[in-house]
Design a protein around this motif. Structure first.
Motif, PDB file in Angstrom:
ATOM      1  N   ILE A  11       0.833  -1.207   0.000  1.00 51.65           N
ATOM      2  CA  ILE A  11       0.000   0.000   0.000  1.00 51.65           C
ATOM      3  C   ILE A  11       0.865   1.253   0.000  1.00 51.65           C
ATOM      4  N   LEU A  12       1.884   1.281   0.847  1.00 53.66           N
ATOM      5  CA  LEU A  12       2.734   2.466   0.935  1.00 53.66           C
ATOM      6  C   LEU A  12       3.546   2.672  -0.337  1.00 53.66           C
ATOM      7  N   ILE A  13       4.080   1.588  -0.906  1.00 50.23           N
ATOM      8  CA  ILE A  13       4.850   1.704  -2.146  1.00 50.23           C
ATOM      9  C   ILE A  13       3.945   2.173  -3.285  1.00 50.23           C
ATOM     10  N   GLY A  14       2.775   1.529  -3.415  1.00 42.87           N
ATOM     11  CA  GLY A  14       1.856   1.915  -4.478  1.00 42.87           C
ATOM     12  C   GLY A  14       1.322   3.323  -4.322  1.00 42.87           C
ATOM     13  N   SER A  15       1.053   3.731  -3.077  1.00 37.32           N
ATOM     14  CA  SER A  15       0.541   5.077  -2.842  1.00 37.32           C
ATOM     15  C   SER A  15       1.607   6.130  -3.131  1.00 37.32           C
ATOM     16  N   TRP A  16       2.865   5.821  -2.865  1.00 35.05           N
ATOM     17  CA  TRP A  16       3.956   6.748  -3.165  1.00 35.05           C
ATOM     18  C   TRP A  16       4.003   7.056  -4.664  1.00 35.05           C
ATOM     19  N   ASN A  17       3.716   6.039  -5.488  1.00 35.65           N
ATOM     20  CA  ASN A  17       3.746   6.208  -6.947  1.00 35.65           C
ATOM     21  C   ASN A  17       2.385   6.579  -7.523  1.00 35.65           C
ATOM     22  N   SER A  18       1.421   6.864  -6.670  1.00 33.01           N
ATOM     23  CA  SER A  18       0.042   7.071  -7.111  1.00 33.01           C
ATOM     24  C   SER A  18      -0.137   8.384  -7.853  1.00 33.01           C
ATOM     25  N   PRO A  19      -0.960   8.377  -8.920  1.00 32.91           N
ATOM     26  CA  PRO A  19      -1.279   9.633  -9.602  1.00 32.91           C
ATOM     27  C   PRO A  19      -2.311  10.471  -8.851  1.00 32.91           C
ATOM     28  N   GLY A  62      -0.336  10.464  -4.355  1.00 32.18           N
ATOM     29  CA  GLY A  62       1.100  10.316  -4.194  1.00 32.18           C
ATOM     30  C   GLY A  62       1.808  11.548  -3.670  1.00 32.18           C
ATOM     31  N   ASN A  63       1.359  12.067  -2.547  1.00 27.81           N
ATOM     32  CA  ASN A  63       2.018  13.195  -1.894  1.00 27.81           C
ATOM     33  C   ASN A  63       3.028  12.657  -0.875  1.00 27.81           C
ATOM     34  N   PRO A  64       4.320  12.974  -1.013  1.00 24.23           N
ATOM     35  CA  PRO A  64       5.330  12.397  -0.105  1.00 24.23           C
ATOM     36  C   PRO A  64       5.043  12.660   1.368  1.00 24.23           C
ATOM     37  N   LEU A  65       4.569  13.871   1.688  1.00 27.89           N
ATOM     38  CA  LEU A  65       4.284  14.187   3.089  1.00 27.89           C
ATOM     39  C   LEU A  65       3.155  13.311   3.624  1.00 27.89           C
ATOM     40  N   LEU A  66       2.104  13.135   2.808  1.00 34.08           N
ATOM     41  CA  LEU A  66       0.968  12.302   3.223  1.00 34.08           C
ATOM     42  C   LEU A  66       1.409  10.863   3.472  1.00 34.08           C
ATOM     43  N   ILE A  67       2.207  10.319   2.583  1.00 34.58           N
ATOM     44  CA  ILE A  67       2.660   8.929   2.731  1.00 34.58           C
ATOM     45  C   ILE A  67       3.602   8.802   3.919  1.00 34.58           C
ATOM     46  N   ALA A  68       4.413   9.828   4.148  1.00 35.20           N
ATOM     47  CA  ALA A  68       5.309   9.797   5.308  1.00 35.20           C
ATOM     48  C   ALA A  68       4.514   9.765   6.614  1.00 35.20           C
ATOM     49  N   VAL A  69       3.460  10.568   6.674  1.00 33.45           N
ATOM     50  CA  VAL A  69       2.617  10.567   7.884  1.00 33.45           C
ATOM     51  C   VAL A  69       1.935   9.205   8.039  1.00 33.45           C
TER      52      VAL A  69
END
Length: 539
Positions: free
Chosen positions: A407-415, A418-425
């Protein structure tokens, strides 16, 4: 198995037939054994779905082992059930938990045994029908059917505040499902006019081929999405869940966490994304933000709990936030991660509730302060709890890691999200999970023994070990070797994503008109004519 289309219907209705049969049982032991036999047979028969399912077929979303029968003659509502890559694992999870829940209730339930086990079996039929339905009205019927037995299970066999919890559960769920019914009716009439010769339809394939204008999609997304968000539950619609979990008997909590919550995430995947892809993409970021807030909020509130069962309940809010995040990433890796995480959460959290129920049977308290040092008295139970906690916290090598990592990997590459700050949180939720779960284990199992009852506590018996072993084994198997499970869903997830994107592009190009989207649904399932575009029906 492929030439036995009635196999799935047999799996769905065997528990309901068993519920009727056990009402004739002459004694409490006969009731228990009848319920256990029914659920075991259902699980064994359901293995045929796994063996008969071919994940390599060219049209990945074509239902296999399907049954389609007329239901309402005047309109296009049918009894249409089948298996594809999106529902196979969830159906098998439901049948696996059936006998485990029965065994967990063996000594926990002390009254009205016939009613309890009959409702459990009826609930299993409802959940199986929800996952198997390819007709939206049939889905709605099964969706509502699950509400009735769960309310009675909480309200009759639950804790001190069981009535309050049951009423809260039914009000939340009923409001959401009634809103969804409004959406089903509008969509059925509009799609009937556009793609079904003017005949009302709730066929999944015809509705998925019907391109609703973007503006109309938004409020339909709201009707369907709200119903499923309540069921997940997505923050801030989660407040019914801790009460329901805390007051439900052990078997009810396992079913609730294991499969009932997945009806919400499955509904988002099966209906909301393919029916309303433009609205889903446009609202993906707000939904993802709510999901991430739920991840962090659920973890922080779980850490503050003194009731071990309520702690695990809030952990579900956090873990299912990951699932919702992955669903709206519009990325095949994230979508597969969400689907496998639905299964993983059902296994690991189901095991946690089972273990908590075993502790409660021994000490009749869920307060962590009443325990301490019991690892010396119950080493087998302690091992099972630690193993389940590590799986739930996402330790590499166990099942929880696989889904959350994807989920985290796919969301990082998401169109879409895919916001880096959102995925980091969101990633901090993994760390928080380890903190509150290990803190719970330390306070409950380790330290000094402060109560004589803890020093003399009995360890797990053969029945309790037997019902935990399959779950612990799956945690290990799915952690080290998830490929066979992911292969079953890969083509279906890719097909759903491709066709949803194609539909969104076609709707956008249509510029406000209703269109029939030329997506590649299986011809033998839905032959959809292509009429001239019609004006957007008024909501």
């Amino acid at each position: 198995m492929a030439d036995f289309p009635g196999l799935l219907s047999l799996v769905i209705f065997l528990p309901a037939l068993g519920a009727l049969a056990l009402l004739l049982a002459p004694s409490v032991n006969a009731v228990r054994w009848a319920a256990l036999a029914t659920t075991v047979v259902t699980f064994v028969v359901s293995i045929g779905l796994w063996l008969g399912f071919d994940a390599s077929v060219s049209t990945a979303l074509a239902p296999q082992l399907a049954t389609r029968l007329p239901w309402f003659g005047a309109v296009d509502i049918t009894y249409f059930v089948g298996v594809d890559g999106l529902n196979l694992l969830l159906i098998l999870l439901t049948t696996l938990l059936g006998p485990i829940v029965v065994l967990s209730s063996w000594t926990y339930i002390g009254k009205a045994h016939k009613g309890y086990y009959a409702l459990l079996l009826l609930l299993e039929t409802g959940v199986l029908g929800v996952f198997a339905a390819f007709d939206v009205f049939l889905f709605y019927v099964f969706f509502e059917l699950t509400l009735i037995p769960m309310v009675f299970i909480i309200g009759i066999w639950g804790g001190e505040d069981r009535v309050f919890a049951a009423v809260k559960f039914v009000l939340y769920t009923l409001v959401g499902s009634l809103l969804m019914l409004v959406g089903v009716l509008w969509l059925g009439f509009a799609a009937g006019d556009a793609v079904n010769g003017g005949v009302f339809t709730t066929d999944w394939y015809k509705l998925a081929s019907f391109g609703v204008p973007i503006g109309t999609q938004m409020w339909l997304f709201g009707l369907f999405g709200l119903a499923f968000a309540i069921k997940v539950p997505l923050f801030p619609l989660h407040t019914w869940l801790p009460d329901a979990h805390t007051q439900a008997p052990t078997g009810g909590s396992v079913v609730l966490a294991g499969v009932l919550l997945k009806m919400g995430t499955y509904g988002l995947l099966r209906f909301v994304i393919p029916f309303f892809p433009n609205a889903s993409a446009e609202l993906a970021m707000p939904v993802a933000i709510l999901a991430v807030v739920g991840i962090v909020y659920g973890a922080l509130v779980a850490f503050a709990q003194t009731d071990v069962k309520k702690l695990v309940a809030y952990s579900s809010v956090s873990h299912l936030g990951f699932v919702v995040l992955g669903l709206f990433a519009f990325d095949v890796v994230a979508l597969q991660g969400s689907l496998i995480q639905m299964v993983n959460h059902g296994i690991s959290t189901g095991a946690l509730f089972l273990i908590i129920g075993m502790l409660y049977e021994r000490r009749h308290t869920r307060a962590m302060a009443d325990y301490g040092g019991i690892a010396k008295s119950v080493p087998i139970l302690t091992f099972a709890m630690l193993f389940s906690v590590f799986a739930s916290a996402g330790l590499p090598g166990l099942n929880g890691f696989v889904g959350e990592f994807m989920i985290l990997i796919g969301s990082w590459n998401s169109p879409t999200v895919g916001n880096p700050l959102l995925i980091a949180v969101a990633t901090t939720g993994v760390i928080f999970a380890a903190v509150y779960l290990l803190w719970m284990v330390y306070r409950t199992f380790f330290g000094e023994i402060t109560d004589e009852a803890n020093a003399t506590m009995k360890d797990l018996n053969g029945r309790e070990i037997g019902l935990l072993v399959p779950l612990l084994g799956l945690m290990l198997l799915l952690g080290f070797w998830p490929a066979p499970f992911l292969e079953k869903s890969e083509r279906a997830v890719q097909s759903l994503l491709d066709t949803s994107i194609a539909k969104a592009q076609a709707v956008e190009a249509a510029d406000g008109e209703v269109v029939v989207v030329p997506v590649s649904w299986p011809a033998e399932v839905a032959t959809v004519p292509t009429p001239a575009p019609v004006a957007d029906p008024a909501p």
